[in-house]
Scaffold this active site. Structure first.
Site, PDB file in Angstrom:
ATOM      1  CB  THR A  25     -18.349  36.282 -25.708  1.00 57.77           C
ATOM      2  OG1 THR A  25     -17.377  35.749 -24.813  1.00 57.77           O
ATOM      3  CG2 THR A  25     -19.726  35.854 -25.249  1.00 57.77           C
ATOM      4  CG  HIS A 174     -10.506  34.505 -20.148  1.00 64.12           C
ATOM      5  ND1 HIS A 174     -10.022  35.726 -19.765  1.00 64.12           N
ATOM      6  CD2 HIS A 174     -11.707  34.751 -20.748  1.00 64.12           C
ATOM      7  CE1 HIS A 174     -10.882  36.672 -20.120  1.00 64.12           C
ATOM      8  NE2 HIS A 174     -11.914  36.106 -20.717  1.00 64.12           N
ATOM      9  CG  ASN A 177     -11.313  40.771 -20.653  1.00 65.42           C
ATOM     10  OD1 ASN A 177     -10.474  41.671 -20.592  1.00 65.42           O
ATOM     11  ND2 ASN A 177     -11.557  40.125 -21.777  1.00 65.42           N
ATOM     12  CE1 TYR A 179     -16.618  37.370 -17.319  1.00 66.67           C
ATOM     13  CE2 TYR A 179     -14.819  37.925 -18.798  1.00 66.67           C
ATOM     14  CZ  TYR A 179     -16.161  37.962 -18.479  1.00 66.67           C
ATOM     15  OH  TYR A 179     -17.053  38.605 -19.306  1.00 66.67           O
ATOM     16  CG  ASN A 234     -17.021  41.545 -16.163  1.00 67.38           C
ATOM     17  OD1 ASN A 234     -18.217  41.767 -16.342  1.00 67.38           O
ATOM     18  ND2 ASN A 234     -16.330  40.706 -16.921  1.00 67.38           N
TER      19      ASN A 234
HETATM   20  C1  PHB Z   1     -18.528  39.313 -22.924  1.00 64.33           C
HETATM   21  O1  PHB Z   1     -19.365  38.408 -23.010  1.00 64.33           O
HETATM   22  O2  PHB Z   1     -18.838  40.507 -23.048  1.00 64.33           O
HETATM   23  C2  PHB Z   1     -17.125  38.967 -22.677  1.00 64.33           C
HETATM   24  C3  PHB Z   1     -16.759  37.654 -22.466  1.00 64.33           C
HETATM   25  C4  PHB Z   1     -15.434  37.347 -22.221  1.00 64.33           C
HETATM   26  C5  PHB Z   1     -14.506  38.362 -22.183  1.00 64.33           C
HETATM   27  C6  PHB Z   1     -14.864  39.654 -22.402  1.00 64.33           C
HETATM   28  C7  PHB Z   1     -16.178  39.951 -22.646  1.00 64.33           C
HETATM   29  O3  PHB Z   1     -13.237  38.089 -21.932  1.00 64.33           O
END
Ligand code: PHB
Length: 355
Positions: A25, A174, A177, A179, A234
């Site tokens: 990102t 994805h 992380n 999400y 997260n």
């Molecule tokens: C972030 O923006 O920090 C971020 C985005 C997507 C990810 C991990 C971190 O999978």
């Protein structure tokens, strides 16, 4: 001997080496979250990677959770991404788009009409959202009704069709992380009492529905998936990640995806409980891509062990557009400037020197 420089067939893609650019990102999309000429240059500079995985890319307006992340849900975004893909292909590279829905890791100010972020359950993450107005407290998300889930699956399908229209070699789902898909998988964020919550089988249901729908439009040989069993990022948690992710790998295996990509620890170097990634990969009969603080020596050792097929490098690719050549020559690497990772100009983005 097989090493990072050995070619490999990954699904429908013939890769010239096993050095993958990890999804990163960078928050530098233009107006309308459309990829810009500067984004084209950034990816084009890194086309010697065996495979580029794009930065996480929101599949719909409701999938956004950060400023200036390039989407794949408008015609302008598709046209912007097409320029990226064409530039990478012209340099002989391969590139897949990472399909992203952030779920609860968002903020009303980033969503259409100030909507609440959505999630499997109405549980507020600890921490703060990155917004155009700076850091703001996360809000309690709205729990999705089961009847709404098909429309999110449809958004994944549309985004996949858009990615193929832009010319991508494939897509990466994805599911890592913290999400949306990870939120469904984990018992810390999924407290549902319907068929999408409770048992491991039920928690895997929505992510698997998404994978099957994406496979239906793209073909399994153009679809990879990313998981992060140990990453606490997260505010995600699970009581038994090994059982959950072994079962997930086992359920994905018969679909014959291009690869399974695992973040093998905490993203920012946190201490994490033990986890057997070799066991995880054995549950998945296909290519396994490892990621997390690998260097050339560890990458080569992992491939030589037979337990890893591909290695994804993140921070080294930010600072070294010619990472493959530097690895080949054992040349020193540029150090990465953390302050320009997220947002900004070409500084710390397209201005890292090559050898
Ligand atoms: C972030 O923006 O920090 C971020 C985005 C997507 C990810 C991990 C971190 O999978």
């Amino acid at each position: 001997m097989t090493d990072l420089f050995s070619p490999i067939e990954v699904g429908s893609m013939a890769l010239k080496n096993r050095i993958v650019m990890a999804p990163l990102t960078r928050n530098r999309a233009g107006e309308g979250n459309v990829p810009t000429a500067m984004n084209v240059t950034y990816y084009e500079q890194r086309a010697t990677a065996g495979l580029i995985i794009t930065e996480a890319t929101p599949i719909s307006a409701m999938a956004h959770g950060y400023p200036a992340t390039p989407g794949i849900h408008s015609d302008d975004q598709v046209q912007g991404w097409k320029k990226v893909v064409d530039a990478v292909h012209a340099k002989g590279g391969k590139i897949v788009l990472q399909l992203w829905h952030v779920g609860r890791i968002s903020h009303p100010s980033l969503l259409p009409n100030g909507a609440l972020p959505v999630a499997p359950s109405a549980i507020k993450p600890s921490g703060k959202a990155f917004t155009y107005q700076g850091l703001q407290d996360f809000v309690t998300p709205r729990a999705l009704d089961a009847e709404e889930l098909p429309s999110i699956v449809a958004d994944y399908v549309t985004a996949t069709k858009n990615a193929l229209k832009a010319g991508f070699d494939g897509v990466e789902i994805h599911a890592a992380n913290g999400y949306l898909l990870d939120q469904f998988l984990r018992d810390g964020t999924n407290k549902r009492s319907d068929q999408y919550g409770g048992s491991v089988e039920n928690r895997m249901r929505f992510p698997l529905e998404v994978v099957c729908a994406v496979v239906d439009v793209a073909g399994a040989d153009k679809v990879g998936i990313r998981v992060s069993p140990l990453n606490p990022f997260n505010d995600i948690r699970d009581s038994d990640p090994q059982t959950l992710f072994n079962a997930f790998a086992e359920a994905l295996s018969p679909l014959k995806l291009a690869y399974l990509h695992a973040v093998e620890g905490g993203m920012t170097g946190e201490k994490t409980p033990p986890f057997d990634f070799v066991a995880l990969r054995k549950h998945f009969k296909g290519n396994y891509m490892a990621n997390l603080a690998y260097d050339k020596a560890r990458g080569n050792a992992a491939i030589a062990s037979g337990n890893v097929d591909l290695v994804a490098f993140g921070v080294p690719f930010i600072a070294n557009p010619d990472l493959v050549e530097r690895f080949r020559l054992d040349a020193p690497l540029n150090a990465a400037d953390q302050s320009s990772f997220y947002g900004g100009t070409d500084k710390g983005y397209t201005d890292y020197p090559t050898l």
